[in-house]
Design an enzyme around this catalytic site. Structure first.
Site, short mmCIF file in Angstrom:
data_model
loop_
_atom_site.label_atom_id
_atom_site.label_comp_id
_atom_site.label_asym_id
_atom_site.label_seq_id
_atom_site.Cartn_x
_atom_site.Cartn_y
_atom_site.Cartn_z
N LYS A 49 81.38 -18.48 -4.59
CA LYS A 49 81.65 -19.54 -5.48
C LYS A 49 83.04 -20.27 -5.18
O LYS A 49 83.89 -19.77 -5.75
CB LYS A 49 81.49 -18.98 -6.83
CG LYS A 49 81.50 -20.22 -7.86
CD LYS A 49 81.22 -19.57 -9.28
CE LYS A 49 81.07 -20.72 -10.35
NZ LYS A 49 80.88 -20.01 -11.75
N PRO B 174 80.17 -25.37 -5.16
CA PRO B 174 78.87 -24.92 -4.44
C PRO B 174 79.05 -23.23 -4.35
O PRO B 174 80.06 -22.90 -4.45
CB PRO B 174 78.95 -25.45 -3.11
CG PRO B 174 80.36 -25.78 -2.85
CD PRO B 174 80.89 -26.24 -4.19
N VAL B 175 77.76 -22.62 -4.28
CA VAL B 175 77.92 -21.22 -4.28
C VAL B 175 77.11 -20.91 -2.92
O VAL B 175 75.99 -21.52 -2.71
CB VAL B 175 77.00 -20.50 -5.50
CG1 VAL B 175 76.93 -19.09 -5.35
CG2 VAL B 175 77.74 -20.89 -7.06
N ASP C 4 78.79 -21.89 -22.61
CA ASP C 4 77.78 -22.57 -21.79
C ASP C 4 76.71 -21.85 -21.20
O ASP C 4 76.20 -21.64 -20.05
CB ASP C 4 78.63 -22.98 -20.46
CG ASP C 4 78.06 -24.17 -19.79
OD1 ASP C 4 77.06 -24.75 -20.32
OD2 ASP C 4 78.23 -24.37 -18.40
N PHE D 1 81.21 -26.14 -11.21
CA PHE D 1 82.51 -25.51 -10.69
C PHE D 1 82.62 -26.13 -9.37
O PHE D 1 83.62 -26.41 -8.76
CB PHE D 1 82.31 -24.09 -11.03
CG PHE D 1 83.43 -23.20 -10.48
CD1 PHE D 1 83.80 -22.91 -9.27
CD2 PHE D 1 84.52 -22.80 -11.24
CE1 PHE D 1 85.01 -22.17 -8.52
CE2 PHE D 1 85.66 -22.09 -11.06
CZ PHE D 1 85.88 -21.83 -9.66
N LEU E 81 73.47 -21.38 -2.05
CA LEU E 81 72.29 -20.95 -3.05
C LEU E 81 72.18 -21.95 -4.32
O LEU E 81 71.33 -22.10 -4.81
CB LEU E 81 72.85 -19.73 -3.63
CG LEU E 81 72.98 -18.47 -2.82
CD1 LEU E 81 73.80 -17.30 -3.42
CD2 LEU E 81 71.50 -18.06 -2.03
#
Length: 680
Positions: free
Chosen positions: A409, A394-395, A488, A392, A387
């Protein structure tokens, strides 16, 4: 006679037309004026730039229609190609994704192969737009429209607007993407013609094949030797290369691929639904990768490196085996070392004690997924299920056995975020419940794997439309059982569900305020540049007003359709905030509005949103409203004060006529990376 449409016509006594200005355009294309060609008569109508802004004789740049099927809109610098639109697909130019917008809807291109004619014209009267085309002395082709609200002319579109749109920037078989750094790379199966030149950011000589095509080897092989067929590398969302050949007698994509595969001179193909099969027999020039729209292009490459000698293959095989054994031994040693390190520090493995701590921290409702389960439901973390990519990691999209869709995630080993951020996000989201906060379903902690599982939100991230997220921030700051500063907040951290409801995500950098604390100080400034408040970016001091500042930046970005760090052509402003203030102070705040929303919302709503944005990004934290006040302001339930002028505004000193220099100074914004600044 001067017509109502602007055509100045010279007639004889019998009203027979002798000359008309529309037949002899200069640098401006008015509605119903045509540029084009007649191959039989040799007539050509071009747009020709002025020599400079104050000197009307013909300049260096010419824009016209090419005679090919399908035609393209082309700008030449003298005799050299400078910019092209991509082929006409019967409704739009394939190299201009913006042509889906309303202000392009009146433009048409009519080609008659039998008569040898092709003409491009526009009539915007049907969509209530007053506009014209224009070629500047610097070679920028622009669409200018009249804004009835501000009573001024606005540039709705211009090209080239970045280096990737300049013809041949990355050379033959080079692929350009303005969001990447460097912007040029070679198509898979190709390598730079000169590595030295590419290392110095000169890519105009392009790329060459790594391996000769298999079909070309057939001529040097005996008939008894079987050579594998070539294959095609698929490239998505592309501005198709220049010099396409149109095959009108091929009716489907399979036929297009088969024709290209059976003709060794065919280097690539693309099947466009509205027109059919395009093939290329020349070097692929001027390819650009879009973030949206574009076509699929299939480039021919060798099946494998079958041209190697047996000795070479043997050497490579032995070297590979030795390398694998060596790497395996190194990995085994590294794993043993890291295992012992984890036992000593407890940093890399949480174990049962950490899971117990999660339960004690009111996270007991979270599901603890096994890595094998998540590996299965995401189809082995397949790239087709990806996605997005954040700081952080990849999702991926997944589907559980009960049919529920999830977003997975996975913490990347190269991520700047670690165990503390991972734990922070789990505990915070599990304790916070609000309709405008993303919901955490569960997590996975196995070995070095650290994975978060969220509800799946089908509309991905908020990049172009603004919805009410202020109430979500208000809840974090004042109404939840914890006082939380997000730190953030940005467009890519706001997700939309199937009903387009916004939800704030990514709490890895969030911090909790205790009791009556108002300010906190940190020695490690983290977040995304462009969204950080001045006191946080320069001094490491953050508070709820830091989130208010980020919200203000986001609000102005959505209203304008521009990134905070984008460069503006007309005002020469280096950032969006100073540009917004300039327009507001001059009483022309509506000029900030993105054309995509200007006709879908009221003027008062836009002006209120801009004013709330300016109030939220004031230099001093004490001058900014809190989120409770912002919610009231946006709902129209509060009187709005006037914002204070910013201490610093950033303007470019580039002269207005030097458009090329402006284009080269455009900065792209990385919306998926968390920039970490170590304060001194």
């Amino acid at each position: 006679m001067l017509s109502d449409g602007g055509n100045f016509v010279l007639q004889d006594r019998n009203s027979v037309e002798i000359w008309a200005s529309f037949d002899d355009p200069t640098d401006t294309l008015l509605p119903n004026m045509e540029i084009g060609l007649n191959n039989r008569t040799g007539e050509r109508q071009y747009l020709v730039s002025w020599k400079n802004d104050n000197n009307p004789p013909s300049g260096y740049f010419v824009t016209g229609i090419t005679w090919e099927t399908p035609p393209q809109l082309f700008t030449w610098n003298g005799s050299s190609p400078y910019w092209r639109s991509g082929p006409w697909d019967k409704s739009t130019f394939m190299g201009i994704p913006e042509m889906d917008s309303s202000y392009f809807s009146g433009y048409v291109l009519q080609q008659d192969p039998q008569q040898g004619t092709a003409y491009f014209s526009g009539d915007t009267t049907n969509n209530s737009l007053l506009g014209y085309g224009f070629i500047s002395p610097g070679g920028v082709l622009a669409l200018i429209t009249w804004d009835y609200g501000s009573k001024s002319w606005l540039t709705n579109w211009a090209a080239p607007s970045n280096s990737c749109e300049v013809y041949g920037t990355c050379g033959p078989f080079g692929l350009c993407n303005s969001l990447n750094s460097p912007i040029c790379r070679c198509v898979k199966g190709f390598m730079p013609r000169s590595k030295e030149e590419w290392n110095s950011r000169n890519s105009t000589r392009g790329c060459i094949r790594e391996t000769e095509l298999n079909c070309q080897k057939n001529t040097s092989r005996s008939a008894s030797m079987q050579v594998k067929k070539d294959v095609f590398v698929q490239m998505n969302r592309m501005k198709v290369p220049d010099s396409a050949e149109y095959l009108s007698d091929i009716g489907d994509e399979g036929g297009c691929q088969s024709w290209c595969l059976n003709n060794c001179s065919c280097l690539a193909y693309s099947y466009v639904g509205t027109i059919g099969c395009l093939v290329w027999a020349k070097d692929l020039m001027d390819m650009q990768e879009f973030s949206t729209a574009g076509q699929d292009v299939y480039v021919r490459v060798a099946h494998d490196n079958t041209g190697m000698s047996i000795q070479t293959k043997l050497i490579i095989s032995i070297s590979t085996m030795v390398g694998i054994v060596s790497i395996g031994a190194a990995i085994f040693s590294l794993c043993k070392w890291r295992a012992s390190k984890r036992d000593k520090t407890g940093e890399m493995s949480l174990g049962n004690a950490w899971k117990d701590e999660l339960k004690q921290d009111d996270a007991s409702e979270l599901t603890m997924f096994s890595f094998s389960n998540l590996h299965h439901v995401t189809n082995n973390f397949n790239a087709t299920n990806k996605l997005g990519q954040g700081g952080f990691g990849p999702v991926y999209k997944g589907k559980l056995n009960d049919g529920k869709e999830i977003a997975v995630k996975r913490l990347s080993s190269s991520s700047g975020q670690g165990m503390e951020e991972f734990k922070n996000e789990i505990i915070l989201i599990s304790k916070l419940q609000h309709r405008n906060l993303v919901r955490l379903v569960g997590c996975c902690i196995e070995g070095e794997e650290k994975i978060l599982v969220y509800e799946y939100l089908s509309n991905k991230s908020l990049d172009t439309f603004l919805f009410g997220i202020a109430s979500g921030l208000q809840y974090l700051h004042r109404e939840s059982n914890l006082r939380v500063i997000h730190r953030d907040l940005k467009a890519s951290n706001i997700l939309l569900d199937e009903k387009m409801n916004p939800k704030i995500s990514d709490f890895g950098l969030a911090r909790i305020f205790e009791g009556t604390q108002v300010l906190l100080n940190t020695h490690k400034v983290v977040g995304t540049l462009g969204y950080m408040s001045p006191e946080y970016a320069m001094g490491g001091i953050f508070s709820e007003k830091s989130d208010v500042y980020s919200f203000g930046v986001l609000l102005l970005e959505i209203v304008s359709g521009k990134k905070n760090t984008s460069l503006y052509y007309q005002g020469h402003h280096f950032n969006l905030l100073s540009y917004a203030w300039q327009l507001w102070s001059e009483g022309t705040g509506l000029d900030l509005t993105d054309e995509a929303i200007v006709h879908t919302c009221s003027t008062s709503e836009v002006m209120r949103s801009i004013l709330v944005g300016l109030l939220s990004v004031q230099d001093h934290a004490t001058d900014r409203p809190n989120m409770s006040s912002v919610v009231l302001m946006l709902s129209g339930e509060s009187e709005l004060p006037q914002p204070r002028p910013p201490t610093f505004t950033f303007k470019s000193e580039i002269p207005s006529h030097d458009i090329r220099s402006q284009r080269e100074c455009i900065f792209s914004t990385n919306t998926i990376t968390n920039s970490v600044v170590d304060g001194r």
